[in-house]
Scaffold this active site. Structure first.
Site, PDB file in Angstrom:
ATOM      1  N   TYR A 132      78.162  78.542  31.030  1.00 52.07           N
ATOM      2  CA  TYR A 132      77.776  79.810  30.409  1.00 52.07           C
ATOM      3  C   TYR A 132      78.814  80.905  30.630  1.00 52.07           C
ATOM      4  O   TYR A 132      78.918  81.845  29.848  1.00 52.07           O
ATOM      5  CB  TYR A 132      76.428  80.282  30.957  1.00 52.07           C
ATOM      6  CG  TYR A 132      75.232  79.467  30.494  1.00 52.07           C
ATOM      7  CD1 TYR A 132      75.353  78.499  29.500  1.00 52.07           C
ATOM      8  CD2 TYR A 132      73.992  79.656  31.058  1.00 52.07           C
ATOM      9  CE1 TYR A 132      74.270  77.752  29.084  1.00 52.07           C
ATOM     10  CE2 TYR A 132      72.891  78.916  30.650  1.00 52.07           C
ATOM     11  CZ  TYR A 132      73.041  77.970  29.666  1.00 52.07           C
ATOM     12  OH  TYR A 132      71.949  77.236  29.263  1.00 52.07           O
ATOM     13  N   LYS A 153      75.087  65.500  37.005  1.00 52.73           N
ATOM     14  CA  LYS A 153      75.379  64.403  36.075  1.00 52.73           C
ATOM     15  C   LYS A 153      76.699  63.773  36.513  1.00 52.73           C
ATOM     16  O   LYS A 153      77.672  63.670  35.764  1.00 52.73           O
ATOM     17  CB  LYS A 153      75.446  64.934  34.641  1.00 52.73           C
ATOM     18  CG  LYS A 153      75.431  63.842  33.563  1.00 52.73           C
ATOM     19  CD  LYS A 153      74.168  63.015  33.560  1.00 52.73           C
ATOM     20  CE  LYS A 153      74.183  62.028  32.393  1.00 52.73           C
ATOM     21  NZ  LYS A 153      73.069  61.064  32.484  1.00 52.73           N
ATOM     22  N   ASP A 173      68.936  63.849  33.700  1.00 52.84           N
ATOM     23  CA  ASP A 173      67.987  63.226  32.776  1.00 52.84           C
ATOM     24  C   ASP A 173      66.827  62.574  33.520  1.00 52.84           C
ATOM     25  O   ASP A 173      65.669  62.659  33.091  1.00 52.84           O
ATOM     26  CB  ASP A 173      68.695  62.220  31.861  1.00 52.84           C
ATOM     27  CG  ASP A 173      69.688  61.335  32.575  1.00 52.84           C
ATOM     28  OD1 ASP A 173      69.933  61.547  33.786  1.00 52.84           O
ATOM     29  OD2 ASP A 173      70.235  60.423  31.940  1.00 52.84           O
ATOM     30  N   ASP A 212      68.811  75.980  33.725  1.00 60.58           N
ATOM     31  CA  ASP A 212      68.189  76.686  32.605  1.00 60.58           C
ATOM     32  C   ASP A 212      67.147  75.797  31.937  1.00 60.58           C
ATOM     33  O   ASP A 212      66.017  76.211  31.650  1.00 60.58           O
ATOM     34  CB  ASP A 212      69.275  77.097  31.609  1.00 60.58           C
ATOM     35  CG  ASP A 212      68.774  78.056  30.539  1.00 60.58           C
ATOM     36  OD1 ASP A 212      67.607  78.488  30.613  1.00 60.58           O
ATOM     37  OD2 ASP A 212      69.558  78.375  29.632  1.00 60.58           O
ATOM     38  N   ASP A 255      62.701  75.780  32.681  1.00 63.09           N
ATOM     39  CA  ASP A 255      61.767  76.008  31.578  1.00 63.09           C
ATOM     40  C   ASP A 255      60.800  74.834  31.430  1.00 63.09           C
ATOM     41  O   ASP A 255      59.619  75.024  31.123  1.00 63.09           O
ATOM     42  CB  ASP A 255      62.526  76.240  30.269  1.00 63.09           C
ATOM     43  CG  ASP A 255      63.052  77.661  30.144  1.00 63.09           C
ATOM     44  OD1 ASP A 255      62.666  78.502  30.964  1.00 63.09           O
ATOM     45  OD2 ASP A 255      63.849  77.924  29.231  1.00 63.09           O
TER      46      ASP A 255
END
Length: 355
Positions: free
Chosen positions: A140, A190, A222, A246, A250
């Protein structure tokens, strides 16, 4: 005297922040916290008034405060504003200005709200976790290109990057958080694909030697996303980077059944900021029906993390639990058989239960 910078923002921001301030004032009277408040604008409201979503005086007030209580920003009204002047730039600017390097998002499913979860009761009962997300690094905030032409083809790109000191800083906060909770930390990356994740995993593993009392395990993002839906009770503290955090935070918020219930804390080098995770909900702004609980619980987190007032923070959390157990529900949670409450009624119910 502790100073709280109050930044309502846009949409329902004023309604929910006012409710949280009421609860803080009642708690202050009981626990003699000696709090003071200063209000400032940010987001679309600030853009309309000053031509910028984040006035310099708002940043300065936040830096000088002992804690920042934030509402929400954004709305369709400002969809056509230039990208660098959009309301959302306010929260990004505050993250940078305050050095908000970590976001803590607790997810605790109250017994009275189990039926609202999309997960089966036997899966979600007892879920109590916190996600520690790195907030000012990663993709980001990396280099980016909106558009370039290479060999006649348009493309865009974003660069993901983390340094060892950035990972060390967030890792230590996560280990400290796990230490005062269930002493179990899950680091999410990851590493089978991304070079930054391999650096992340190596660094977190090294820092773990400083916390021998905390159990560390690693999950690919994942798999973690799947496990949150299959068995959320296995998690205590989750540590991850900006992008993965992020998404996962959520997802985890949905476990509790209503995004309006979820608070968060963003820990900074200059000051820390506390806000609900939901948006500005301009469609219901001014109607007095917004759920204030996420913001009220954010106020409790402010007391706990910024002011180190654990007893006062727990009093607010207990009052929220009691109001819910007694059947009070705002529109996003209401069902037949419960007490339908608007913003003011729900706030009053919580105020009445602060003992």
């Amino acid at each position: 005297m502790a100073r709280i910078a109050v930044i309502p923002g846009d949409g329902i921001g004023n309604e929910i922040v006012d409710a949280a301030v009421e609860v803080l004032k009642k708690t202050d009277a009981k626990y003699r916290l000696n709090l003071s408040y200063v209000r400032h604008d940010a987001g679309g409201t600030a853009y309309d008034a000053y031509g910028t979503p984040l006035p310099e005086e708002t940043i300065q007030a936040a830096i000088e405060a002992d804690g920042v209580l934030f509402g929400a920003v954004g709305g369709d009204k400002w969809n056509d504003v230039a990208p660098d002047l959009r309301p959302e730039r306010a929260i990004l600017g505050l993250r940078k200005g305050l050095g908000l390097y970590a976001n803590l998002r607790p997810v605790k499913v109250a017994e009275s709200l189990i039926e609202y979860s999309p997960l089966r009761p036997e899966i979600v009962r007892g879920a109590d976790l916190v996600i520690v997300r790195e907030l000012i690094g990663g993709i980001y905030f990396g280099e980016k290109c909106e558009s370039e032409t290479v060999d006649g083809t348009e493309r865009a790109w974003d660069v993901e990057g983390y340094s060892v000191p950035e990972v060390e800083r967030i890792a230590r906060l996560a280990f400290e958080t796990a230490r005062i909770r269930g002493k179990k930390l899950t680091s999410v990356d990851k590493a089978n694909v991304l070079a930054t994740s391999r650096l992340w995993r190596k660094t977190v593993t090294r820092i773990a030697s400083e916390y021998p009392d905390v159990e560390l395990n690693h999950l690919y993002v994942d798999n973690c996303a799947m496990q949150l839906a299959v068995k959320p009770t296995q998690f205590d503290t989750i540590l991850t980077g900006n992008l993965f955090g992020d998404i996962l935070s959520d997802e985890a918020a949905v476990i509790g059944g209503s995004i309006g219930m979820m608070p968060s804390a963003s820990i900074g080098l200059e000051a820390s900021l506390f806000e609900p995770i939901h948006g500005s909900a301009p469609d219901i702004a001014g109607k007095g029906i917004a759920n204030p609980i996420g913001t009220i619980l954010s106020g409790a987190m402010l007391l706990r993390y910024a002011l180190k007032e654990e007893a006062a923070a727990k009093a607010i959390e207990d009052a929220v639990d009691e109001a819910l157990a007694d059947g009070y529900r705002t529109a996003d949670l209401w069902r037949e058989g419960f007490k339908k409450a608007d913003t003011e009624t729900m706030t009053a119910a919580i105020l009445d239960r602060i003992e």
